[in-house]
Design a protein around this motif. Sequence first.
Motif, short mmCIF file in Angstrom:
data_model
loop_
_atom_site.label_atom_id
_atom_site.label_comp_id
_atom_site.label_asym_id
_atom_site.label_seq_id
_atom_site.Cartn_x
_atom_site.Cartn_y
_atom_site.Cartn_z
N ASN A 197 155.30 148.74 33.23
CA ASN A 197 155.20 149.40 31.93
C ASN A 197 156.14 150.59 31.79
OD1 ASN A 197 152.98 147.90 30.50
ND2 ASN A 197 151.88 148.46 32.37
N GLN A 255 157.65 151.29 28.43
CA GLN A 255 156.76 151.79 27.37
C GLN A 255 156.65 150.84 26.19
OE1 GLN A 255 154.89 154.31 27.95
NE2 GLN A 255 155.91 155.12 29.74
N GLY A 256 156.96 149.54 26.41
CA GLY A 256 156.76 148.54 25.37
C GLY A 256 157.74 148.58 24.21
N SER A 301 160.67 147.61 21.80
CA SER A 301 161.05 146.24 21.45
C SER A 301 162.36 145.82 22.11
CB SER A 301 161.17 146.10 19.93
OG SER A 301 162.15 147.01 19.43
N ASP A 311 161.30 145.86 30.13
CA ASP A 311 160.35 144.80 29.77
C ASP A 311 160.96 143.43 29.96
OD1 ASP A 311 158.72 146.88 29.04
OD2 ASP A 311 158.50 146.30 26.94
N ARG A 364 159.55 140.43 32.35
CA ARG A 364 159.20 139.11 31.80
C ARG A 364 159.97 137.99 32.51
NH1 ARG A 364 159.19 141.89 26.51
NH2 ARG A 364 157.04 141.96 25.75
N VAL A 372 144.27 147.31 29.66
CA VAL A 372 145.13 146.68 28.65
C VAL A 372 144.40 146.54 27.32
CG1 VAL A 372 146.37 144.56 28.05
CG2 VAL A 372 146.52 145.47 30.36
N GLY A 407 144.80 149.10 24.65
CA GLY A 407 146.08 149.22 23.96
C GLY A 407 147.01 150.27 24.51
N GLN A 413 151.01 147.66 27.98
CA GLN A 413 151.34 146.31 27.53
C GLN A 413 151.05 145.26 28.59
OE1 GLN A 413 155.47 145.84 26.48
NE2 GLN A 413 155.15 143.88 25.48
N PHE A 414 151.43 145.56 29.84
CA PHE A 414 151.32 144.58 30.92
C PHE A 414 150.22 144.98 31.89
CE2 PHE A 414 155.97 144.61 29.88
CZ PHE A 414 155.99 143.38 29.24
N ARG A 457 150.35 153.21 33.42
CA ARG A 457 151.18 153.89 32.42
C ARG A 457 151.84 155.11 33.05
NH1 ARG A 457 148.03 156.17 27.41
NH2 ARG A 457 147.73 157.95 28.79
#
Length: 410
Positions: free
Chosen positions: A279, A282-283, A285, A290, A294, A371, A374, A377-378, A388
């Motif tokens: 994380n 920090q998510g 986009s 991230d 993934r 998670v 909220g 994210q992971f 976090r």
Amino acid sequence: MLALGAAASAAEPIRIGMIDGLSGPFANAGQAVVRNLNYAIEQVNARGGVKLPDGRHPLELVTYDNKQGVEEALTGLRHFADQHIHFIAQGNSSAVALALSEAIEKHNSRVPDQRMLLLNYAAVDPALTNEKCSFWHFRFDANSDMRMNALTEVIKTDRSARRVYLIGQDYSFGQHLAKVARAQLAAKRPDIAIVGDDLHPIGKIKDFSPYVAKIRASGADTVITGNWGNDLTLLVKAARDAGLNIKFYTFYGNSLGAPAAIGDAGVGRVRAVAEWHPNAGQGASDSASDAYYRAFRRRYPQSEQDYVHLRMHLMIDMLAGAIEKAGSSDALAVAKALEGAVFRNAFHEASMRAADHQLQQPLYVSVMRKVADGSVQFDNEGSGYGFRTERYLPTSFSALPTSCRMQRPR
């Protein structure tokens, strides 16, 4: 497995011999490393392998199960020496790393035309890059002094931490960690009382409830531990089962079953330190961090395979780059190319300090979250709990002085 180009696949592979525990109480840690190293090797091979004057060569991982023992590790080293493997990877035991470093030093003096390098991805005893440093050893993980420095920087501002209990594994790493924890807490938070200091046999305790009872009786509000593998998972599980809801400052509390074993009791209470975590992006986009995570999870989609460490991928990438820079897989030439080498991607930068062969890189201290809330994210290993970032420590902070007086080959 990702395919190689025809030229690389036909060339002689450059082999990396991994010596670590692949059976016994820490088998999950060893197998997780195999996945990470193979993943990194696949990335190098997917871009054509390692470029040398005679063409491109694939990397190849060869493993030896030392059952977490020093003598078995030395047997594995002789086995790889007989196969003329120049690069040895190891990490899950500082005692083993110290023995291998000394043995490689002797081997390279006796057989200079078959020299070997030790690539250390997890053995964090500071001696390896201080008083027992070797030209032939390179560490790609932060050492325990660096990790503890990061944790105690967070404890320094944690005013609810007043009574600390130290617990660790009884070997060189655990023994040193207890000493440095005392020293750093005394310097940063002299008001904190050390109310317990336990060392236990490594990999042999099946029931940590007696240790948890001692922690409870001490009145501790905070535990500091460098435990890893099942020794950490069983410790935190025993604390959870006993309803001991105190804070844990850990080196490895974010992996290998620990988050699931801790459960809700760890939310906001368990912290871990690492060079990166899933994380860290920090998510956002467009987060390269991230995307990196993934990609690993696509390669290893099972929950129990969710153990990803940037330092292991970084190590393979830097090795490949050093071989190309040296134009050779000769250990001496590669070692010289690794000194001062820089790793840089879209979200991380690190460099290999020539003075002691200790990688210099940022560190993250992260705190366990749920998670479902909220806040992350992971999750880790399908547990429903992730970590976090609580404190980001740049390289300029995480770097520490060295006492290394390296003997360089002539």
